[in-house]
Design a protein around this motif. Structure first.
Motif, PDB file in Angstrom:
ATOM      1  N   GLU A 171       0.845  -1.193   0.000  1.00  0.00           N
ATOM      2  CA  GLU A 171       0.000   0.000   0.000  1.00  0.00           C
ATOM      3  C   GLU A 171       0.882   1.245   0.000  1.00  0.00           C
ATOM      4  OE1 GLU A 171      -3.247  -0.352  -0.226  1.00  0.00           O
ATOM      5  OE2 GLU A 171      -3.495  -2.457   0.333  1.00  0.00           O
TER       6      GLU A 171
ATOM      7  N   HIS B 219     -11.957   6.554   0.805  1.00  0.00           N
ATOM      8  CA  HIS B 219     -10.798   5.674   0.620  1.00  0.00           C
ATOM      9  C   HIS B 219      -9.712   6.170   1.570  1.00  0.00           C
ATOM     10  CE1 HIS B 219      -7.708   3.732  -2.380  1.00  0.00           C
ATOM     11  NE2 HIS B 219      -7.765   3.098  -1.223  1.00  0.00           N
TER      12      HIS B 219
ATOM     13  N   HIS C   5      -6.100   5.487   3.821  1.00  0.00           N
ATOM     14  CA  HIS C   5      -4.862   4.780   4.149  1.00  0.00           C
ATOM     15  C   HIS C   5      -4.327   5.377   5.454  1.00  0.00           C
ATOM     16  CE1 HIS C   5      -3.709   2.902  -0.012  1.00  0.00           C
ATOM     17  NE2 HIS C   5      -4.981   2.722   0.296  1.00  0.00           N
TER      18      HIS C   5
ATOM     19  N   HIS D 167      -3.880   0.050   4.063  1.00  0.00           N
ATOM     20  CA  HIS D 167      -5.212   0.447   3.599  1.00  0.00           C
ATOM     21  C   HIS D 167      -6.189   0.189   4.750  1.00  0.00           C
ATOM     22  CE1 HIS D 167      -8.672   0.371   0.683  1.00  0.00           C
ATOM     23  NE2 HIS D 167      -9.138  -0.486   1.571  1.00  0.00           N
TER      24      HIS D 167
ATOM     25  N   GLU E 265     -11.958  -3.144  -1.655  1.00  0.00           N
ATOM     26  CA  GLU E 265     -11.602  -1.959  -0.860  1.00  0.00           C
ATOM     27  C   GLU E 265     -12.246  -1.933   0.524  1.00  0.00           C
ATOM     28  OE1 GLU E 265      -9.395   0.358  -1.744  1.00  0.00           O
ATOM     29  OE2 GLU E 265      -9.004  -0.542  -3.686  1.00  0.00           O
TER      30      GLU E 265
HETATM   31 ZN   LIG Z   1      -6.400   1.585  -0.624  1.00  0.00          ZN
END
Ligand SMILES: [Zn+2]
Length: 256
Positions: free
Chosen positions: A70, A196, A198, A209, A255
């Motif tokens: 990631e 999204h 991280h 992630h 995801e």
């Molecule tokens: Zn990601």
């Protein structure tokens, strides 16, 4: 009457600001290298070096060539979290198959505490107005479920296959920074609609992630972006892969 020298000085300032304009305009642009659907389909070959990625922004996320972990870009440094959980700084010549970046300029901040993932998303939905792209960071303490993905060899398999072998790491009360975007639904197929996230720890020893998050306490800062620049790779694999299918379900599995 203004003194002629003052007029001259003001003229120079106006000229300087005018020259600066294109730089300022770029500040609210999110640049993305390749598309999320190409990544889902297994286009893991590098499309751009981190040297060129970092020219487009100092804040972002994505992955590394051959899907080798990631990616977190924070304060102008690109970090890789491998599937063994180790964190590495990435060199300028290393490549990415998918990354999104922006020059992060905080436009607002808020203190948040005691929120589950759903509560956090609802709170952010109240703060983030309209169908813009929001880059945001959370600096604080979290309980986290993170993951990273294993480096792949050719022939590349689709991401939905690879994530079956992902590594999952759980942390309680870890300090660090969430690096994240909220994208509008019209970027479906190109980017990741919705949230999204991280994460990178303050000691730079862990990250990944975000699969699940409990926010203990954190400072939220955001940057509203009103422009999106997609860098279409010149890679042959990108141009021959089938990008017709709707991969929304696949993306959900990968995801979330
Ligand atoms: Zn990601």
């Amino acid at each position: 009457m203004m003194a002629p020298s003052l007029c001259k000085l003001l003229g120079k300032i106006v000229l300087f600001l005018w020259l600066l304009q294109p730089v300022l305009a770029d500040r609210d642009t999110v640049s993305q290298f390749s598309t999320i659907d190409a990544l889902l389909a297994g286009v893991y070959q590098g499309v751009a070096s981190f040297e060129s990625v970092l020219k487009e922004g100092d804040f972002g996320l994505g992955t590394v060539e051959d899907l080798d972990g990631e990616l977190i870009i924070l304060e102008g440094v690109a970090y890789q979290v491998r599937d063994d959980g180790s964190v590495h700084r990435l060199g300028a010549q290393t490549q990415t198959p998918f990354a999104m970046v922006t020059p992060f300029v905080s436009e607002g901040e808020r203190r948040l505490s005691s929120l589950t993932k759903n509560e956090l998303e609802r709170e952010l939905d109240r703060i983030f107005e309209g169908q813009y792209i929001y880059a945001f960071r959370l600096d604080g303490t979290f309980n986290l479920k993170l993951r990273s993905v294993p480096k792949q060899v050719r022939p590349f398999r689709p991401l939905s296959e690879v994530v079956k072998e992902q590594s999952v790491f759980e942390f309680q009360k870890v300090e660090g920074t969430v690096v994240a975007f909220r994208c509008p639904s019209f970027l479906k197929g190109v980017s990741v609609p919705g949230y999204h996230l991280h994460f990178l720890s303050t000691d730079r020893q862990s990250g990944g992630h975000v699969l699940d998050i409990d926010l203990v306490s954190a400072k939220l800062e955001w940057d509203r972006c009103d422009a999106f620049l997609l860098k279409i790779p010149s890679l042959e694999q990108f141009h021959t892969v089938n990008l017709e299918p709707d991969r929304s379900d696949e993306l959900d599995r990968v995801e979330r």
